[in-house]
Design a protein around this motif. Structure first.
Motif, PDB file in Angstrom:
ATOM      1  N   LEU A  77       0.839  -1.187   0.000  1.00 57.89           N
ATOM      2  CA  LEU A  77       0.000   0.000   0.000  1.00 57.89           C
ATOM      3  C   LEU A  77       0.879   1.243   0.000  1.00 57.89           C
ATOM      4  CD1 LEU A  77      -2.672  -0.999   2.686  1.00 57.89           C
ATOM      5  CD2 LEU A  77      -2.599  -1.569   0.241  1.00 57.89           C
ATOM      6  N   SER A  78       0.384   2.283  -0.671  1.00 55.95           N
ATOM      7  CA  SER A  78       1.098   3.566  -0.705  1.00 55.95           C
ATOM      8  C   SER A  78       0.179   4.663  -0.186  1.00 55.95           C
ATOM      9  CB  SER A  78       1.517   3.902  -2.140  1.00 55.95           C
ATOM     10  OG  SER A  78       2.329   2.903  -2.688  1.00 55.95           O
ATOM     11  N   CYS A  79       0.781   5.659   0.420  1.00 55.50           N
ATOM     12  CA  CYS A  79       0.025   6.812   0.908  1.00 55.50           C
ATOM     13  C   CYS A  79       0.855   8.056   0.657  1.00 55.50           C
ATOM     14  CB  CYS A  79      -0.289   6.671   2.390  1.00 55.50           C
ATOM     15  SG  CYS A  79      -1.025   8.146   3.134  1.00 55.50           S
ATOM     16  N   ALA A  80       0.353   8.920  -0.215  1.00 57.47           N
ATOM     17  CA  ALA A  80       1.027  10.176  -0.510  1.00 57.47           C
ATOM     18  C   ALA A  80       0.416  11.284   0.330  1.00 57.47           C
ATOM     19  CB  ALA A  80       0.898  10.496  -1.991  1.00 57.47           C
ATOM     20  N   ALA A  81       1.274  12.049   1.000  1.00 57.23           N
ATOM     21  CA  ALA A  81       0.816  13.098   1.919  1.00 57.23           C
ATOM     22  C   ALA A  81       1.146  14.486   1.375  1.00 57.23           C
ATOM     23  CB  ALA A  81       1.463  12.907   3.288  1.00 57.23           C
ATOM     24  N   SER A  82       0.191  15.404   1.523  1.00 53.14           N
ATOM     25  CA  SER A  82       0.413  16.779   1.043  1.00 53.14           C
ATOM     26  C   SER A  82       1.352  17.546   1.961  1.00 53.14           C
ATOM     27  CB  SER A  82      -0.917  17.514   0.934  1.00 53.14           C
ATOM     28  OG  SER A  82      -1.536  17.609   2.209  1.00 53.14           O
ATOM     29  N   GLU A  83       1.372  17.184   3.237  1.00 52.18           N
ATOM     30  CA  GLU A  83       2.292  17.783   4.196  1.00 52.18           C
ATOM     31  C   GLU A  83       2.964  16.634   4.925  1.00 52.18           C
ATOM     32  OE1 GLU A  83      -0.901  21.289   5.214  1.00 52.18           O
ATOM     33  OE2 GLU A  83       0.500  20.649   6.775  1.00 52.18           O
ATOM     34  N   TYR A  84       4.287  16.664   4.917  1.00 52.87           N
ATOM     35  CA  TYR A  84       4.999  15.442   5.305  1.00 52.87           C
ATOM     36  C   TYR A  84       5.972  15.662   6.455  1.00 52.87           C
ATOM     37  CZ  TYR A  84       7.277  10.963   4.404  1.00 52.87           C
ATOM     38  OH  TYR A  84       7.758   9.686   4.503  1.00 52.87           O
ATOM     39  N   THR A  85       6.713  16.737   6.408  1.00 49.77           N
ATOM     40  CA  THR A  85       7.834  16.931   7.315  1.00 49.77           C
ATOM     41  C   THR A  85       7.390  16.917   8.767  1.00 49.77           C
ATOM     42  OG1 THR A  85       8.947  18.260   5.649  1.00 49.77           O
ATOM     43  CG2 THR A  85       9.748  18.438   7.911  1.00 49.77           C
ATOM     44  N   GLY A  86       8.017  16.045   9.543  1.00 48.39           N
ATOM     45  CA  GLY A  86       7.763  15.972  10.969  1.00 48.39           C
ATOM     46  C   GLY A  86       6.488  15.278  11.379  1.00 48.39           C
ATOM     47  N   ARG A  87       5.713  14.827  10.414  1.00 54.20           N
ATOM     48  CA  ARG A  87       4.440  14.171  10.725  1.00 54.20           C
ATOM     49  C   ARG A  87       4.674  12.716  11.127  1.00 54.20           C
ATOM     50  NH1 ARG A  87       0.134  17.977  10.641  1.00 54.20           N
ATOM     51  NH2 ARG A  87       0.734  19.562   9.106  1.00 54.20           N
ATOM     52  N   LYS A  88       3.690  12.195  11.819  1.00 53.71           N
ATOM     53  CA  LYS A  88       3.614  10.765  12.067  1.00 53.71           C
ATOM     54  C   LYS A  88       2.472  10.244  11.184  1.00 53.71           C
ATOM     55  CE  LYS A  88       5.450  12.749  15.822  1.00 53.71           C
ATOM     56  NZ  LYS A  88       5.372  14.205  16.117  1.00 53.71           N
ATOM     57  N   THR A 100      -0.827  12.630  11.884  1.00 54.77           N
ATOM     58  CA  THR A 100      -0.943  13.354  13.138  1.00 54.77           C
ATOM     59  C   THR A 100       0.360  14.074  13.445  1.00 54.77           C
ATOM     60  OG1 THR A 100      -1.402  13.131  15.505  1.00 54.77           O
ATOM     61  CG2 THR A 100      -0.164  11.357  14.479  1.00 54.77           C
ATOM     62  N   SER A 101       0.241  15.077  14.319  1.00 53.81           N
ATOM     63  CA  SER A 101       1.422  15.765  14.846  1.00 53.81           C
ATOM     64  C   SER A 101       1.633  15.428  16.319  1.00 53.81           C
ATOM     65  CB  SER A 101       1.270  17.281  14.683  1.00 53.81           C
ATOM     66  OG  SER A 101       1.200  17.633  13.315  1.00 53.81           O
ATOM     67  N   THR A 102       0.832  14.518  16.848  1.00 46.86           N
ATOM     68  CA  THR A 102       0.942  14.094  18.242  1.00 46.86           C
ATOM     69  C   THR A 102       2.336  13.559  18.525  1.00 46.86           C
ATOM     70  OG1 THR A 102      -1.405  13.581  18.374  1.00 46.86           O
ATOM     71  CG2 THR A 102       0.024  12.483  19.966  1.00 46.86           C
ATOM     72  N   ASN A 103       2.805  13.792  19.732  1.00 46.16           N
ATOM     73  CA  ASN A 103       4.102  13.292  20.157  1.00 46.16           C
ATOM     74  C   ASN A 103       4.223  11.797  19.890  1.00 46.16           C
ATOM     75  OD1 ASN A 103       5.657  11.870  22.593  1.00 46.16           O
ATOM     76  ND2 ASN A 103       6.609  13.861  22.215  1.00 46.16           N
ATOM     77  N   TRP A 104       5.365  11.378  19.354  1.00 44.50           N
ATOM     78  CA  TRP A 104       5.559   9.977  18.968  1.00 44.50           C
ATOM     79  C   TRP A 104       5.372   9.033  20.154  1.00 44.50           C
ATOM     80  CZ3 TRP A 104       5.369   6.836  15.127  1.00 44.50           C
ATOM     81  CH2 TRP A 104       6.024   5.603  15.155  1.00 44.50           C
ATOM     82  N   TYR A 105       5.921   9.401  21.296  1.00 42.33           N
ATOM     83  CA  TYR A 105       5.858   8.498  22.442  1.00 42.33           C
ATOM     84  C   TYR A 105       4.449   8.419  23.010  1.00 42.33           C
ATOM     85  CZ  TYR A 105      10.816   8.530  21.793  1.00 42.33           C
ATOM     86  OH  TYR A 105      12.055   8.393  21.225  1.00 42.33           O
ATOM     87  N   THR A 106       3.679   9.485  22.829  1.00 37.90           N
ATOM     88  CA  THR A 106       2.269   9.427  23.198  1.00 37.90           C
ATOM     89  C   THR A 106       1.537   8.430  22.302  1.00 37.90           C
ATOM     90  OG1 THR A 106       2.314  11.730  23.961  1.00 37.90           O
ATOM     91  CG2 THR A 106       0.155  10.787  23.412  1.00 37.90           C
ATOM     92  N   LEU A 107       1.858   8.442  21.034  1.00 33.02           N
ATOM     93  CA  LEU A 107       1.250   7.484  20.103  1.00 33.02           C
ATOM     94  C   LEU A 107       1.609   6.054  20.477  1.00 33.02           C
ATOM     95  CD1 LEU A 107       1.697   9.032  16.556  1.00 33.02           C
ATOM     96  CD2 LEU A 107      -0.381   8.867  17.926  1.00 33.02           C
ATOM     97  N   LEU A 108       2.877   5.832  20.811  1.00 31.40           N
ATOM     98  CA  LEU A 108       3.290   4.487  21.193  1.00 31.40           C
ATOM     99  C   LEU A 108       2.547   4.026  22.445  1.00 31.40           C
ATOM    100  CD1 LEU A 108       7.165   4.565  20.664  1.00 31.40           C
ATOM    101  CD2 LEU A 108       5.397   3.728  19.121  1.00 31.40           C
ATOM    102  N   ALA A 109       2.464   4.891  23.430  1.00 28.33           N
ATOM    103  CA  ALA A 109       1.806   4.523  24.686  1.00 28.33           C
ATOM    104  C   ALA A 109       0.331   4.209  24.470  1.00 28.33           C
ATOM    105  CB  ALA A 109       1.963   5.652  25.705  1.00 28.33           C
ATOM    106  N   SER A 110      -0.269   4.873  23.517  1.00 29.39           N
ATOM    107  CA  SER A 110      -1.689   4.654  23.241  1.00 29.39           C
ATOM    108  C   SER A 110      -1.926   3.510  22.261  1.00 29.39           C
ATOM    109  CB  SER A 110      -2.306   5.928  22.663  1.00 29.39           C
ATOM    110  OG  SER A 110      -1.894   6.138  21.321  1.00 29.39           O
ATOM    111  N   LYS A 111      -0.838   2.920  21.764  1.00 28.85           N
ATOM    112  CA  LYS A 111      -0.921   1.870  20.736  1.00 28.85           C
ATOM    113  C   LYS A 111      -1.726   2.366  19.540  1.00 28.85           C
ATOM    114  CE  LYS A 111      -0.190  -2.002  23.854  1.00 28.85           C
ATOM    115  NZ  LYS A 111      -0.642  -3.348  24.310  1.00 28.85           N
ATOM    116  N   HIS A 131      -5.958  10.235  18.072  1.00 32.92           N
ATOM    117  CA  HIS A 131      -4.811  11.135  17.929  1.00 32.92           C
ATOM    118  C   HIS A 131      -4.638  11.608  16.485  1.00 32.92           C
ATOM    119  CE1 HIS A 131      -3.409  10.728  21.993  1.00 32.92           C
ATOM    120  NE2 HIS A 131      -3.254   9.425  21.904  1.00 32.92           N
ATOM    121  N   PHE A 132      -5.258  10.944  15.528  1.00 34.87           N
ATOM    122  CA  PHE A 132      -5.045  11.239  14.111  1.00 34.87           C
ATOM    123  C   PHE A 132      -6.151  12.138  13.593  1.00 34.87           C
ATOM    124  CE2 PHE A 132      -1.506   8.450  12.954  1.00 34.87           C
ATOM    125  CZ  PHE A 132      -1.410   7.697  14.106  1.00 34.87           C
ATOM    126  N   SER A 133      -5.758  13.267  13.000  1.00 37.84           N
ATOM    127  CA  SER A 133      -6.731  14.266  12.582  1.00 37.84           C
ATOM    128  C   SER A 133      -6.988  14.282  11.085  1.00 37.84           C
ATOM    129  CB  SER A 133      -6.246  15.659  13.016  1.00 37.84           C
ATOM    130  OG  SER A 133      -4.941  15.907  12.493  1.00 37.84           O
TER     131      SER A 133
END
Length: 125
Positions: free
Chosen positions: A20-31, A95-106, A111-113
């Motif tokens: 699968l591929s996913c192209a993003a319009s805004e990429y830098t620093g995103r999760k 999302t722009s949520t903190n990476w470790y917050t994402l990991l903790a929440s599995k 968190h994804f907007s």
């Protein structure tokens, strides 16, 4: 709002592979992450990647079978050894949520907007 466009779904027999591929319009620093949803089931976080570091996360159900990678503004989900239970609509999300917050929440979906339109994956036995 990040625009996300998925591609690459399809039908395959058990044991097969899809990418699968996913192209993003805004990429830098995103999760960016992949979720899947089967009929009548809750949306499940499958894999995610932090574009800034290439750190990744995988749900236990796909560890060792799926990999996630990135190239420029696109992420890829390589799915190997597919099983019928991998069937579902696969969505890319950002999302722009903190990476470790994402990991903790599995990969809690709340968190994804930003979400793509989804691509269907069907694995037959």
């Amino acid at each position: 709002q990040v625009q996300l466009v998925e591609s690459g779904g399809g039908s395959v027999q058990a044991g097969g592979s899809l990418r699968l591929s996913c192209a993003a319009s805004e990429y830098t620093g995103r999760k960016l992450g992949w979720f899947r949803q089967a009929p009548g089931q809750e949306r499940e976080g499958v894999a995610a990647i932090y574009t800034g570091t290439s750190n990744s996360y995988f749900a236990d159900s796909v560890k060792g079978r799926f990999t996630i990678s990135q190239d420029k503004n696109t992420i890829y989900l390589q799915m190997n050894s597919l099983k019928p239970e991998d069937t579902g609509m696969y969505y890319c999300a950002a999302t722009s949520t903190n990476w470790y917050t994402l990991l903790a929440s599995k990969m809690d979906a709340t968190h994804f907007s930003s979400w793509g339109q989804g691509t269907q994956v069907t694995v037959s036995s």
